[in-house]
Design an enzyme around this catalytic site. Structure first.
Site, PDB file in Angstrom:
ATOM      1  N   ILE A  23       4.681   1.097   0.977  1.00 45.28           N
ATOM      2  CA  ILE A  23       5.666   1.549  -0.009  1.00 45.28           C
ATOM      3  C   ILE A  23       5.354   3.007  -0.308  1.00 45.28           C
ATOM      4  CG2 ILE A  23       6.686   1.147  -2.269  1.00 45.28           C
ATOM      5  CD1 ILE A  23       5.668  -1.686  -2.187  1.00 45.28           C
ATOM      6  N   THR A  63      -3.892   6.860   1.061  1.00 46.63           N
ATOM      7  CA  THR A  63      -4.403   5.494   1.041  1.00 46.63           C
ATOM      8  C   THR A  63      -4.544   4.976   2.464  1.00 46.63           C
ATOM      9  OG1 THR A  63      -3.259   5.147  -1.057  1.00 46.63           O
ATOM     10  CG2 THR A  63      -4.060   3.192   0.095  1.00 46.63           C
ATOM     11  N   SER A  83       0.821  -1.204   0.000  1.00 47.08           N
ATOM     12  CA  SER A  83       0.000   0.000   0.000  1.00 47.08           C
ATOM     13  C   SER A  83       0.854   1.252   0.000  1.00 47.08           C
ATOM     14  CB  SER A  83      -0.910   0.019   1.240  1.00 47.08           C
ATOM     15  OG  SER A  83      -1.651   1.213   1.295  1.00 47.08           O
ATOM     16  N   ASP A  84       0.445   2.214  -0.817  1.00 46.36           N
ATOM     17  CA  ASP A  84       0.996   3.550  -0.721  1.00 46.36           C
ATOM     18  C   ASP A  84       0.521   4.154   0.602  1.00 46.36           C
ATOM     19  OD1 ASP A  84       2.356   5.823  -1.623  1.00 46.36           O
ATOM     20  OD2 ASP A  84       0.518   6.699  -2.409  1.00 46.36           O
ATOM     21  N   LYS A  85       1.268   5.108   1.125  1.00 46.36           N
ATOM     22  CA  LYS A  85       0.889   5.728   2.402  1.00 46.36           C
ATOM     23  C   LYS A  85      -0.057   6.907   2.219  1.00 46.36           C
ATOM     24  CE  LYS A  85       3.645   8.596   4.537  1.00 46.36           C
ATOM     25  NZ  LYS A  85       2.813   9.826   4.709  1.00 46.36           N
TER      26      LYS A  85
END
Length: 902
Positions: free
Chosen positions: A557, A340, A335-337
């Protein structure tokens, strides 16, 4: 005119070189190019546009939909029907294959649309210095060496090496994932700096948030950073989903079984019974038609399509049918931070003043919330002073947008403004003068009238810069000597929590002061610190915990800094069982070979300061361990990794069009928690798909066994090919669809992900299907030959056999509702009303088959007397009870460790 080669117009790592060195390398200067030079270079390097991808002809894309083993079986069945001149059956089977191909064809084109979405991010025009004068020109005409001017709101038209900067800040979130606009400067940076740290560059497709700047074009078109991402998307071929791999494996096994049994039947009929060759070929064709599950591709498609509708109700919009099921097999979510896992709305979480510490409640830009003094007690003038600086020394505005609050300005200033609103800070101190924020000195100052004719300089900015200009701090009893060491420790403590730290200070001035400059910012009174964070989504924390319970790893990520990412990951529960968080930066990842990355990838929880290339490497490394990877994201920098992942998940509200087009699933609410629901839905769909396959195969198995046994023993065929097609069709359009609506099994998110590979049904289930086929087929044969023995004609006896098959299949549907537990429970009558509607539809259709004259002519059936229904009904009930006994034996063996139903 001097001839210029395209290769002469490239400078390696311009961000690490002085601006004049870059200009010399591009054979230009701050005065830009002439029209003639630009035309020559445009001819050499081509337009500043991302190239159109090579498009495959639509005909070929449509024909590729037939490249599947099960489709080959269907086409073979259609060819057999054409040879037999059974045109009705031919067109029915061919229609199934064409519909299946059309669905796949319509769902395709994702990569082309993703590239079109990226091309749409490019700026349409630019302010360019040509022939010594500024002009507005199409961005497509820019060439290396052009000098471009940037202003707030502009979309950067090409990759630029900056020549001049005045408080220039650029929103690069779509490219790097940074939640805060990047401050730009002219001096070069380290050659090893990642994209997010190249302060001396501005990149094509990003947006100027504040300030002014000029830069020299270093790269255009596909050579820009966004162009490199396009290339990654183009070459990041998406993988087959677990379902497509399993169906392919299952189709191959089924093909071998059908062909093997057909050969055996041919041999026995020819050499044992010496049947006439034409009759034997006809019987063999009938066996093949009976054995081929021509309804299976349609059932798979329809089950997945129903799943798409169910997921849409849960705010997960599915763009490609197999992704519905693939979600259910996910083992790792990357997951993007920003936006998200977090809200992408900066929030003040802590305020530290010389007198007290305060915690702030509420998230995002909604000013609802309280400010609570740690340890209790009332807030005093210390809090009012720092809040006053936060709202007055500030250019942001918070406005109501329906039932939401929106920011006009920069996120960090928005956070300070919201904190001031929560504390009720007054804004009745007019601004007289301002020192705008500049990355060179890292603070902003304003001169305000603060009531009663008094005036004060208010300052906010980097703590170290304000501390070095402060001589006092505001204590509970008034000004007191500043404790620099204490504030340095406070800054370190807040930073360790992943908070961005800003400081506030002020200095009273005379009523005659009309302006403020850098030199006026001395002898300040230090007011305290703000700790600011992009807060986690509360529901995402619960969703991550649920994913861990379901055996699904979650990796962060992000392009953000390592400390911030680790702190957020720890807060969200993205950690090992012992609470430790392992992390890697992009630079550290860059130093690893792919083999070294594969060795550590499963142990690392957080990847910080990553680039698009890093994200793809991480996904590939995880997939090398057999992981089924879902990748979430919202920026264009996520598009290549979303394409490469087994399931790409894009944010629907804040996501770029390029990201949405690259993804299989788009979250309509940008909520990570929706992924949890989508995974549960995917698991339910896979369970129901297996139930449908376990249900439909005995239909074909029973029919083919009836024909096989008749040929092997030289008996009268109990079914004609057209009657075989009727049974297949009537069960496929009624009973099989009912299982697609089955609710989720108990504890569906407490079990681990299923193992990838293999067939969609395991060996134990295949044995179960064969035994059920023998039970239903044997019962139908018994009823058929008993009827013949009683003296009825052949059509009448075959109608009884078809009725027995239909009713036995209907009772078997209730067996299949619960494969891993008994169906001898009242629950089997509840929870899925579609079961009853489909059973009723089957009975109506079978009555039509039996009693309508045109159906009698078409299918060679005959009307039955009422007492001829007794045997099929009793046999159907007996089949249900016998299969329940078989399930009990199988499930008891599974509990004993022999094997486990999935």
């Amino acid at each position: 005119m001097q001839t210029e080669q395209g290769s002469d117009l490239e400078v390696a790592r311009p961000y690490a070189l002085d601006a004049d060195v870059v200009a010399a390398g591009l054979r230009t200067d701050g005065r830009g190019l002439t029209g003639a030079q630009a035309a020559s270079r445009l001819e050499r390097v081509g337009p500043n546009a991302l190239p159109e991808p090579k498009k495959q002809p639509a005909v070929l894309r449509f024909l590729q939909q037939f490249n599947d083993t099960l489709i080959y079986i269907l086409l073979g069945a259609a060819a057999i029907k054409a040879i037999m001149a059974d045109w009705l059956e031919f067109w029915v089977i061919l229609g199934v294959t064409i519909i299946n191909a059309l669905v796949g064809f319509i769902q395709e084109g994702r990569a082309e649309q993703a590239l079109a979405g990226i091309r749409g991010m490019l700026s349409p025009d630019a302010s360019v210095l040509r022939d010594g004068a500024w002009a507005k020109l199409p961005a497509v005409d820019l060439v290396p060496g052009d000098v471009v001017r940037l202003a707030p709101g502009d979309r950067v038209p090409a990759d630029l090496r900056l020549l001049e900067c005045t408080q220039l800040r650029i929103d690069e979130s779509a490219l790097t994932g940074e939640s805060v606009p990047a401050s730009k400067d002219v001096p070069p940076v380290s050659p090893e700096a990642g994209v997010g740290d190249r302060r001396s560059m501005s990149f094509s497709g990003t947006i100027v948030a504040a300030g002014q700047g000029q830069g020299i074009v270093t790269d255009t078109g596909s050579r820009t950073e966004i162009g490199k991402i396009q290339s990654l998307v183009e070459h990041a071929d998406s993988l087959e989903t677990p379902l497509t791999r399993q169906l392919a494996s299952f189709g191959k096994v089924l093909t071998l079984i059908i062909l093997g049994m057909a050969v055996v039947m041919l041999a026995i009929g020819r050499f044992l019974h010496d049947l006439p060759f034409p009759d034997l070929i006809s019987a063999t064709i009938g066996f093949a038609v009976a054995a081929i599950p021509e309804g299976l591709p349609a059932i798979v498609t329809i089950t997945l399509a129903i799943g798409v509708q169910q997921m849409a109700r849960r705010k997960a919009i599915t763009r490609k049918l197999p992704a519905v099921e693939a979600l259910g097999s996910v083992t790792t979510v990357c997951s993007d931070k920003t936006g998200t896992l977090t809200k992408n709305e900066m929030t003040v979480r802590s305020i530290v003043t010389p007198a007290a510490r305060y915690d702030l409640q509420g998230l995002g830009y909604d000013p609802t919330g309280t400010i609570d003094r740690v340890g209790g007690g009332e807030s005093g003038g210390d809090l009012a002073a720092i809040l006053s600086v936060g709202t007055l020394c500030n250019d942001a505005h918070i406005v109501a947008d329906g039932d939401r609050w929106a920011l006009v300005g920069e996120p960090t200033e928005g956070a300070l403004k919201v904190a001031a609103m929560k504390g009720g800070a007054a804004e009745d101190a007019p601004r007289i003068a301002v020192v705008p924020f500049d990355s060179a000195y890292k603070f902003m100052a304003t001169l305000n009238g603060v009531g009663g004719g008094a005036r004060a300089i208010l300052v906010k900015g980097a703590p170290d810069r304000l501390l070095e200009r402060s001589t006092a701090q505001r204590g509970e009893a008034g000004p007191e000597p500043i404790d620099v060491r204490r504030w340095e420790a406070e800054v370190d403590a807040l930073s360790a929590q992943g908070l961005r730290v800003l400081a506030a200070a002020r200095r009273p001035v005379g009523t005659d002061v009309e302006g403020v400059g850098i030199d006026d910012l001395h002898d300040l009174e230090f007011l305290g610190l703000w700790g600011i964070v992009d807060p986690p989504r509360p529901e995402a924390i619960d969703a991550i915990a649920d994913c861990h319970h379901a055996g699904i790893a979650v990796k962060m990520i992000t392009g953000d800094h390592q400390g911030t990412a680790v702190a957020i990951a720890r807060e969200m529960g993205i950690a090992h069982a012992d609470g430790a968080v392992d992390s890697l930066t992009g630079a550290e990842l860059e130093a690893l070979s792919q083999e070294q990355l594969q060795a550590v990838v499963q142990d690392v929880d957080v990847y910080a300061r990553t680039s698009p290339e890093h994200k793809i490497r991480i996904v590939r490394a995880l997939q090398s361990h057999g992981q089924v990877v879902a990748m979430t994201g919202d920026g264009v920098n996520d598009a290549p990794a979303l394409t490469r992942a087994d399931v790409g998940i894009a944010m629907g509200i804040k996501g770029t069009e390029a990201t949405k087009e690259a993804a299989e699933v788009v979250l309509a609410d940008d909520n990570f928690a929706t992924i949890r629901s989508a995974i549960a839905e995917g698991r339910r769909i896979y369970d129901n798909l297996r139930k449908s396959i376990v249900f439909i195969l005995p239909t074909n198995g029973a029919q083919s066994l009836c024909i096989l046994i008749a040929v092997v023993f030289g008996l009268t065929l109990p079914l004609t090919p057209v009657q075989v097609l009727w049974i297949n069709m009537v069960t496929a359009i009624t009973l099989t669809l009912a299982l697609a609506y089955e609710p989720a099994e108990r504890g569906i998110m407490q079990r681990g992900p299923r193992k990838g590979g293999g067939s969609i049904i395991d060996g134990g289930e295949l044995v179960f299907v064969l035994i059920v086929s023998l039970i239903i087929g044997g019962a139908s044969l018994g009823v058929f030959y008993a009827a013949l023995g009683a003296g009825v004609d052949l059509d009448y006896a075959r109608t009884i056999a078809v009725t027995t098959l239909a009713l036995a299949q209907m009772t078997y549907l209730f067996n299949c509702r619960f494969l891993s537990r008994s169906s001898l429970t009242l629950e089997v009558f509840r929870g899925n009303p579609v079961v009853w509607w489909s059973s009723g539809a089957l009975i109506v259709l079978q009555l039509g088959y039996t009693y309508l004259p045109f159906m009698n002519r078409l299918f060679e059936s005959a009307p039955l007397t009422w007492n001829s229904w007794i045997a099929p009904i009793l046999v159907a009930i007996g089949v249900f009870l016998l299969i329940e006994g078989l399930k009990a034996i199988r499930n008891s063996r599974a509990k004993g460790g022999v094997g486990a139903p999935r």
